[in-house]
Design a protein around this motif. Sequence first.
Motif, short mmCIF file in Angstrom:
data_model
loop_
_atom_site.label_atom_id
_atom_site.label_comp_id
_atom_site.label_asym_id
_atom_site.label_seq_id
_atom_site.Cartn_x
_atom_site.Cartn_y
_atom_site.Cartn_z
N MET A 29 0.87 -1.07 -0.08
CA MET A 29 0.18 0.06 -0.12
C MET A 29 0.93 1.30 0.03
SD MET A 29 -3.01 -1.04 -0.27
CE MET A 29 -4.10 0.39 -0.03
N SER A 30 1.89 1.17 0.76
CA SER A 30 2.65 2.43 0.89
C SER A 30 3.71 2.71 -0.44
CB SER A 30 3.64 2.40 1.99
OG SER A 30 4.80 1.27 2.04
N ALA A 31 3.94 1.37 -1.08
CA ALA A 31 4.77 1.56 -2.53
C ALA A 31 3.76 2.01 -3.48
CB ALA A 31 5.45 0.33 -2.87
N LEU A 32 2.55 1.83 -3.36
CA LEU A 32 1.66 2.13 -4.58
C LEU A 32 1.26 3.75 -4.50
CD1 LEU A 32 -0.64 -1.23 -4.68
CD2 LEU A 32 1.34 -0.58 -6.31
N ASP A 33 1.39 4.19 -3.15
CA ASP A 33 0.96 5.44 -3.04
C ASP A 33 1.78 6.22 -1.96
OD1 ASP A 33 -0.01 8.10 -2.58
OD2 ASP A 33 -2.05 7.58 -2.58
N SER A 34 3.16 6.68 -2.32
CA SER A 34 3.83 7.18 -1.39
C SER A 34 3.33 8.13 -0.37
CB SER A 34 5.18 7.83 -2.08
OG SER A 34 4.64 9.09 -2.83
N SER A 35 2.16 8.82 -0.72
CA SER A 35 1.64 9.70 0.35
C SER A 35 0.90 9.20 1.39
CB SER A 35 0.65 10.61 -0.48
OG SER A 35 -0.42 9.90 -1.05
N ARG A 36 0.73 7.60 1.24
CA ARG A 36 -0.08 6.78 2.05
C ARG A 36 1.06 6.02 2.98
NH1 ARG A 36 -4.81 9.26 2.00
NH2 ARG A 36 -5.41 9.50 -0.11
N ASN A 37 1.45 6.68 4.23
CA ASN A 37 2.57 6.04 4.75
C ASN A 37 2.35 6.12 6.41
OD1 ASN A 37 2.51 8.83 5.69
ND2 ASN A 37 4.48 9.46 4.96
N ASP A 38 0.77 6.22 6.66
CA ASP A 38 0.16 5.80 8.09
C ASP A 38 -0.05 4.13 8.03
OD1 ASP A 38 -1.39 5.57 10.48
OD2 ASP A 38 -2.49 7.42 9.82
N PHE A 39 0.85 3.58 8.64
CA PHE A 39 0.82 2.26 8.92
C PHE A 39 -0.22 1.66 9.69
CE2 PHE A 39 5.16 0.41 7.13
CZ PHE A 39 4.72 0.90 6.05
N ASP A 40 -0.33 2.59 10.74
CA ASP A 40 -1.63 2.35 11.65
C ASP A 40 -3.00 2.24 10.83
OD1 ASP A 40 -0.02 2.26 13.70
OD2 ASP A 40 -0.36 4.13 14.42
N ALA A 41 -3.16 3.19 9.98
CA ALA A 41 -4.37 3.19 9.20
C ALA A 41 -4.35 1.98 8.17
CB ALA A 41 -4.66 4.56 8.37
N ILE A 42 -3.47 1.67 7.58
CA ILE A 42 -3.24 0.47 6.71
C ILE A 42 -3.52 -0.81 7.59
CG2 ILE A 42 -1.68 -0.98 5.25
CD1 ILE A 42 -0.29 1.85 4.46
N ASP A 43 -2.93 -0.55 8.83
CA ASP A 43 -3.26 -1.97 9.67
C ASP A 43 -4.71 -1.97 9.91
OD1 ASP A 43 -0.69 -2.89 9.91
OD2 ASP A 43 -0.35 -1.93 11.77
N VAL A 44 -5.38 -1.02 10.02
CA VAL A 44 -6.85 -1.06 10.29
C VAL A 44 -7.63 -1.52 9.17
CG1 VAL A 44 -9.00 0.41 10.84
CG2 VAL A 44 -6.78 0.64 12.17
N LEU A 76 -7.52 4.91 -0.26
CA LEU A 76 -6.57 3.79 -0.22
C LEU A 76 -6.78 2.79 -1.73
CD1 LEU A 76 -5.93 2.97 3.45
CD2 LEU A 76 -4.52 3.60 2.01
N SER A 77 -7.48 3.32 -2.44
CA SER A 77 -7.80 2.43 -3.65
C SER A 77 -6.76 2.25 -4.52
CB SER A 77 -9.07 3.16 -4.39
OG SER A 77 -8.63 4.30 -4.89
N LEU A 78 -6.73 1.20 -5.50
CA LEU A 78 -5.73 0.81 -6.43
C LEU A 78 -6.28 0.89 -7.72
CD1 LEU A 78 -4.46 -2.27 -4.36
CD2 LEU A 78 -3.86 0.13 -3.87
N PRO A 79 -6.99 1.77 -8.04
CA PRO A 79 -7.37 1.75 -9.59
C PRO A 79 -6.49 1.64 -10.83
CG PRO A 79 -7.93 3.78 -8.75
CD PRO A 79 -7.46 2.62 -7.52
N ASP A 80 -5.45 2.62 -10.46
CA ASP A 80 -4.45 2.68 -11.42
C ASP A 80 -3.40 1.30 -11.61
OD1 ASP A 80 -5.25 5.04 -12.23
OD2 ASP A 80 -4.03 6.05 -10.79
N ILE A 81 -3.43 0.45 -10.52
CA ILE A 81 -2.52 -0.68 -10.51
C ILE A 81 -3.29 -1.88 -10.67
CG2 ILE A 81 -0.98 -1.88 -8.84
CD1 ILE A 81 -0.27 1.07 -9.32
N VAL A 82 -4.35 -1.95 -10.43
CA VAL A 82 -4.95 -3.53 -10.71
C VAL A 82 -6.39 -3.24 -11.41
CG1 VAL A 82 -4.18 -4.64 -8.79
CG2 VAL A 82 -6.05 -3.23 -8.20
N GLY A 83 -6.49 -2.01 -11.71
CA GLY A 83 -8.00 -1.70 -12.77
C GLY A 83 -9.16 -2.25 -12.01
N ALA A 84 -9.09 -1.76 -10.43
CA ALA A 84 -10.35 -2.02 -9.72
C ALA A 84 -11.56 -1.55 -10.52
CB ALA A 84 -10.20 -1.64 -8.45
N GLY A 85 -12.70 -2.09 -10.18
CA GLY A 85 -14.11 -1.70 -11.01
C GLY A 85 -13.71 -1.92 -12.44
N GLY A 86 -13.17 -3.00 -12.90
CA GLY A 86 -12.51 -3.18 -14.19
C GLY A 86 -13.56 -3.37 -15.39
N ALA A 87 -14.70 -3.54 -14.96
CA ALA A 87 -15.84 -3.46 -16.08
C ALA A 87 -16.39 -2.24 -16.37
CB ALA A 87 -16.83 -4.44 -15.80
#
Length: 210
Positions: A29-44, A76-87
Amino acid sequence: NYFKAMATFTRYDANKSNSLDRREFQNMMSALDSSRNDFDAIDVLFRDEVDTARIGEVHFPRFLHWIFCTGPAPGLSLPDIVGAGGAGGPLSPTSPGGEEGDDDDGPHTSVGERVTLRFSFEPKFRLQMGGIMRMLDKLNAPVRVKCSVNPRARGVKSVVAMLGHGIKIWDWDSMMAHHEYPFRSAQATTDWVEELAAVHIPILLKVARL
């Protein structure tokens, strides 16, 4: 799309355990978006939205379910990386194999012991599509096939597993530049169908059961 999701999952599975543990998920998550470095929030997020079984790790079917069916948390979405909502929005409900026609609006899921695949293709691909359906039947693949003839398409425009927002297995517009066209010859089509039935449909069935 499905294969972008698989590549992302594999890249951050550092110990090659076929799962992402909490630390690997944090790193992803932090690698895909460098602005997301709150590991506590990612843990939740990992605990409450992804690792819902509370086993300390997430396997690929659960990862797919989170991306395409549940949806990553806002910010914290990943649309550009995995094509979420792909259809590209809601797709049609499940339907018996071989139904042809336009897509209906509305939510959908693949149910029971089969996955619904929607093929969108040009009119002159009808004959080859019949061959694909016969191959899937011969392989006893647990799928329903929905056919959508698109006069503006070139070849097969898309193949979408009708789960959640739709999981693209093939998409001409977004994948042609990076992947060989899977229906370029009879042998290539056979190889694609056999791999689909042996490898990817079992994974998608696990997603459907979550």
